[in-house]
Design a protein around this motif. Structure first.
Motif, PDB file in Angstrom:
ATOM      1  N   ILE A  68       0.837  -1.207   0.000  1.00 60.03           N
ATOM      2  CA  ILE A  68       0.000   0.000   0.000  1.00 60.03           C
ATOM      3  C   ILE A  68       0.866   1.250   0.000  1.00 60.03           C
ATOM      4  N   ILE A  69       1.899   1.244   0.854  1.00 60.74           N
ATOM      5  CA  ILE A  69       2.799   2.395   0.921  1.00 60.74           C
ATOM      6  C   ILE A  69       3.483   2.619  -0.425  1.00 60.74           C
ATOM      7  N   THR A  70       3.901   1.504  -1.040  1.00 60.54           N
ATOM      8  CA  THR A  70       4.563   1.606  -2.346  1.00 60.54           C
ATOM      9  C   THR A  70       3.631   2.218  -3.391  1.00 60.54           C
ATOM     10  N   VAL A  71       2.372   1.753  -3.372  1.00 64.11           N
ATOM     11  CA  VAL A  71       1.393   2.262  -4.336  1.00 64.11           C
ATOM     12  C   VAL A  71       1.128   3.744  -4.111  1.00 64.11           C
ATOM     13  N   MET A  72       1.003   4.144  -2.827  1.00 68.15           N
ATOM     14  CA  MET A  72       0.703   5.543  -2.516  1.00 68.15           C
ATOM     15  C   MET A  72       1.875   6.460  -2.850  1.00 68.15           C
ATOM     16  N   ASN A  73       3.088   5.951  -2.690  1.00 67.65           N
ATOM     17  CA  ASN A  73       4.266   6.773  -2.936  1.00 67.65           C
ATOM     18  C   ASN A  73       4.792   6.645  -4.358  1.00 67.65           C
ATOM     19  N   HIS A  74       4.059   5.908  -5.170  1.00 68.86           N
ATOM     20  CA  HIS A  74       4.485   5.730  -6.557  1.00 68.86           C
ATOM     21  C   HIS A  74       4.383   7.071  -7.303  1.00 68.86           C
ATOM     22  N   PRO A  75       5.508   7.614  -7.800  1.00 71.80           N
ATOM     23  CA  PRO A  75       5.460   8.922  -8.487  1.00 71.80           C
ATOM     24  C   PRO A  75       4.565   8.869  -9.727  1.00 71.80           C
ATOM     25  N   PHE A  76       3.898   9.975 -10.003  1.00 70.60           N
ATOM     26  CA  PHE A  76       3.086  10.054 -11.210  1.00 70.60           C
ATOM     27  C   PHE A  76       3.968  10.076 -12.460  1.00 70.60           C
TER      28      PHE A  76
ATOM     29  N   ASN B 220       6.381  20.387 -14.570  1.00 71.32           N
ATOM     30  CA  ASN B 220       5.344  20.988 -13.729  1.00 71.32           C
ATOM     31  C   ASN B 220       4.157  21.397 -14.586  1.00 71.32           C
ATOM     32  N   THR B 221       2.987  20.904 -14.226  1.00 67.63           N
ATOM     33  CA  THR B 221       1.784  21.119 -15.026  1.00 67.63           C
ATOM     34  C   THR B 221       0.603  21.411 -14.109  1.00 67.63           C
ATOM     35  N   TYR B 222      -0.274  22.314 -14.574  1.00 67.58           N
ATOM     36  CA  TYR B 222      -1.476  22.642 -13.801  1.00 67.58           C
ATOM     37  C   TYR B 222      -2.614  21.679 -14.140  1.00 67.58           C
ATOM     38  N   LEU B 223      -3.296  21.263 -13.091  1.00 72.94           N
ATOM     39  CA  LEU B 223      -4.532  20.504 -13.232  1.00 72.94           C
ATOM     40  C   LEU B 223      -5.662  21.431 -12.809  1.00 72.94           C
ATOM     41  N   TYR B 224      -6.631  21.649 -13.698  1.00 71.35           N
ATOM     42  CA  TYR B 224      -7.729  22.578 -13.417  1.00 71.35           C
ATOM     43  C   TYR B 224      -8.973  21.785 -13.036  1.00 71.35           C
ATOM     44  N   ILE B 225      -9.428  21.997 -11.810  1.00 68.84           N
ATOM     45  CA  ILE B 225     -10.614  21.311 -11.309  1.00 68.84           C
ATOM     46  C   ILE B 225     -11.793  22.278 -11.349  1.00 68.84           C
ATOM     47  N   ASP B 226     -12.820  21.909 -12.096  1.00 67.82           N
ATOM     48  CA  ASP B 226     -14.008  22.752 -12.227  1.00 67.82           C
ATOM     49  C   ASP B 226     -15.039  22.420 -11.150  1.00 67.82           C
TER      50      ASP B 226
ATOM     51  N   HIS C 188     -13.027  20.697  -4.343  1.00 68.52           N
ATOM     52  CA  HIS C 188     -12.561  22.086  -4.283  1.00 68.52           C
ATOM     53  C   HIS C 188     -12.062  22.505  -5.668  1.00 68.52           C
ATOM     54  N   PRO C 189     -12.822  23.322  -6.387  1.00 63.56           N
ATOM     55  CA  PRO C 189     -12.343  23.798  -7.694  1.00 63.56           C
ATOM     56  C   PRO C 189     -11.042  24.570  -7.521  1.00 63.56           C
ATOM     57  N   GLY C 190     -10.241  24.577  -8.544  1.00 61.53           N
ATOM     58  CA  GLY C 190      -9.008  25.347  -8.471  1.00 61.53           C
ATOM     59  C   GLY C 190      -7.969  24.860  -9.442  1.00 61.53           C
ATOM     60  N   ALA C 191      -6.838  25.547  -9.429  1.00 59.58           N
ATOM     61  CA  ALA C 191      -5.683  25.161 -10.239  1.00 59.58           C
ATOM     62  C   ALA C 191      -4.644  24.572  -9.299  1.00 59.58           C
ATOM     63  N   TYR C 192      -4.225  23.370  -9.598  1.00 58.51           N
ATOM     64  CA  TYR C 192      -3.274  22.654  -8.743  1.00 58.51           C
ATOM     65  C   TYR C 192      -2.084  22.238  -9.597  1.00 58.51           C
ATOM     66  N   GLN C 193      -0.915  22.649  -9.160  1.00 55.91           N
ATOM     67  CA  GLN C 193       0.278  22.314  -9.928  1.00 55.91           C
ATOM     68  C   GLN C 193       0.899  21.011  -9.426  1.00 55.91           C
ATOM     69  N   PHE C 194       1.255  20.141 -10.365  1.00 57.32           N
ATOM     70  CA  PHE C 194       1.896  18.882 -10.030  1.00 57.32           C
ATOM     71  C   PHE C 194       3.187  18.744 -10.828  1.00 57.32           C
ATOM     72  N   GLY C 195       4.145  18.054 -10.211  1.00 61.47           N
ATOM     73  CA  GLY C 195       5.431  17.858 -10.862  1.00 61.47           C
ATOM     74  C   GLY C 195       5.922  16.437 -10.746  1.00 61.47           C
TER      75      GLY C 195
END
Length: 339
Positions: free
Chosen positions: A24-32, A37-43, A80-87
């Motif tokens: 479980i820990i391995t799966v949760m810590n698995h990098p995307f 760095n890219t924005y994810l926009y949640i409407d 929560h709508p918003g712009a979230y940056q992920f890297g």
């Protein structure tokens, strides 16, 4: 013997549990494994499934097993709508925590120097969650404009072209408040005093700056052009600025101003009306505003576009000199068959 079996069973259970937790820990810590760095926009109408889809399609997340497990156990409601940056370093756990808490990443909002407030609002709406219609309803409301100290004509004075850090979800009201804050920060005591020393209000400075910027894109020439118009204002001469005629006609593509155009009845036609028009004819840049506040002192009253079409001007102190400059420009227009 019985105790031996009990210890064995307990040991197997512990191994299974430990292996499960480790998995479980391995799966949760698995990098995307997001490349940059890219924005994810949640409407506002997004749900868990659509967020997972966006993580896959927009960010090319390599695995969502951990993220889906977390959303199954802890949920994401409310979304929560918003712009979230992920890297690259982000994984299921960091993404889940960020989205669950609504910990948005600020985005850059660029206010451009454009000709109309309508164009500005369309540009802003492409950078924020709000739409241009909502912004227009607010800012085209004369009552609201009066409440914040503007008329429809002077409203362009509110905006200062620059790049600002904001939240993608900011409302039209929050957008206006931020613009007011930036406006007040720019128009400090020093700049207000400088405007007063040249006999103009901040709104008049912006209005003149808008004419200057329509006359020339050459930054070095802007203080010269500003000085010419200040000379005309002091002499109570009409500004006779061609860009104000284009604005009056709302025809910004005109390349040659004819006598018929000069007869247009409009408070923005500075051939028919002396003084400054009722408001800016574009949203000028900060450099354009500074060129008026720090205009060049000289004796020129006339200018004409140079016949080399360089975008700069020939200046003249007398009408006779101006006619000679104008003749050269008109001859080149005719030669190039520009009507």
């Amino acid at each position: 013997m019985r105790k031996k079996y009990i210890f064995l069973i307990v040991g197997i259970i512990l191994v299974v549990v430990a292996t499960g937790i480790t998995g479980i820990i391995t799966v949760m810590n698995h990098p995307f494994r997001i490349e940059k760095n890219t924005y994810l926009y949640i409407d506002a109408d997004d749900n868990t499934d659509s967020i997972c889809h966006k993580l896959t399609t927009q960010l090319q997340a390599s695995s969502l097993k951990g993220f889906k497990l977390l959303t199954t156990v802890g949920g994401l409601d409310p979304i929560h709508p918003g712009a979230y940056q992920f890297g690259q370093a982000d994984n299921a756990l960091t993404a889940y925590r960020r989205l669950k808490a609504g910990a948005q990443t600020p985005v850059n909002l660029t206010i451009p120097s454009v000709r109309t407030v309508g164009k500005l609002l369309r540009t802003v709406s492409h950078q924020l969650m709000t739409d241009s219609a909502s912004l227009a309803r607010l800012l085209m409301d004369s009552t609201y404009c009066a409440q914040i100290g503007y008329t429809r004509e002077t409203l362009p004075c509110l905006f200062l072209p620059n790049t600002y850090e904001v939240y993608w979800t900011m409302t039209p009201e929050a957008f206006v408040k931020r613009m007011q804050k930036e406006h007040d920060r720019f128009w400090n005591k020093e700049r207000k005093a400088k405007a007063q020393s040249i006999g103009l209000t901040p709104e008049e400075v912006v209005t003149l700056a808008s004419i200057v910027e329509e006359e020339t894109a050459n930054n070095a020439e802007k203080p010269m052009v500003a000085g010419l118009y200040m000379n005309r204002l002091h002499a109570e001469m009409p500004l006779q600025a061609d860009p104000t005629v284009k604005f009056a006609l709302q025809d910004f593509g005109l390349r040659r101003i004819l006598h018929a155009h000069l007869e247009t009845e409009s408070p923005y036609n500075t051939y028919k009306h002396t003084g400054l028009p009722p408001g800016p004819i574009r949203i000028p840049s900060i450099q354009g505003i500074e060129s008026v506040l720090n205009y060049t002192r000289h004796d020129y009253l006339y200018m004409c576009a140079k016949e080399d079409f360089s975008g700069t001007h020939n200046f003249a102190a007398t009408f006779t000199q101006h006619l000679a400059n104008a003749r050269k420009y008109q001859q080149e227009l005719n030669r190039r068959k520009i009507k």
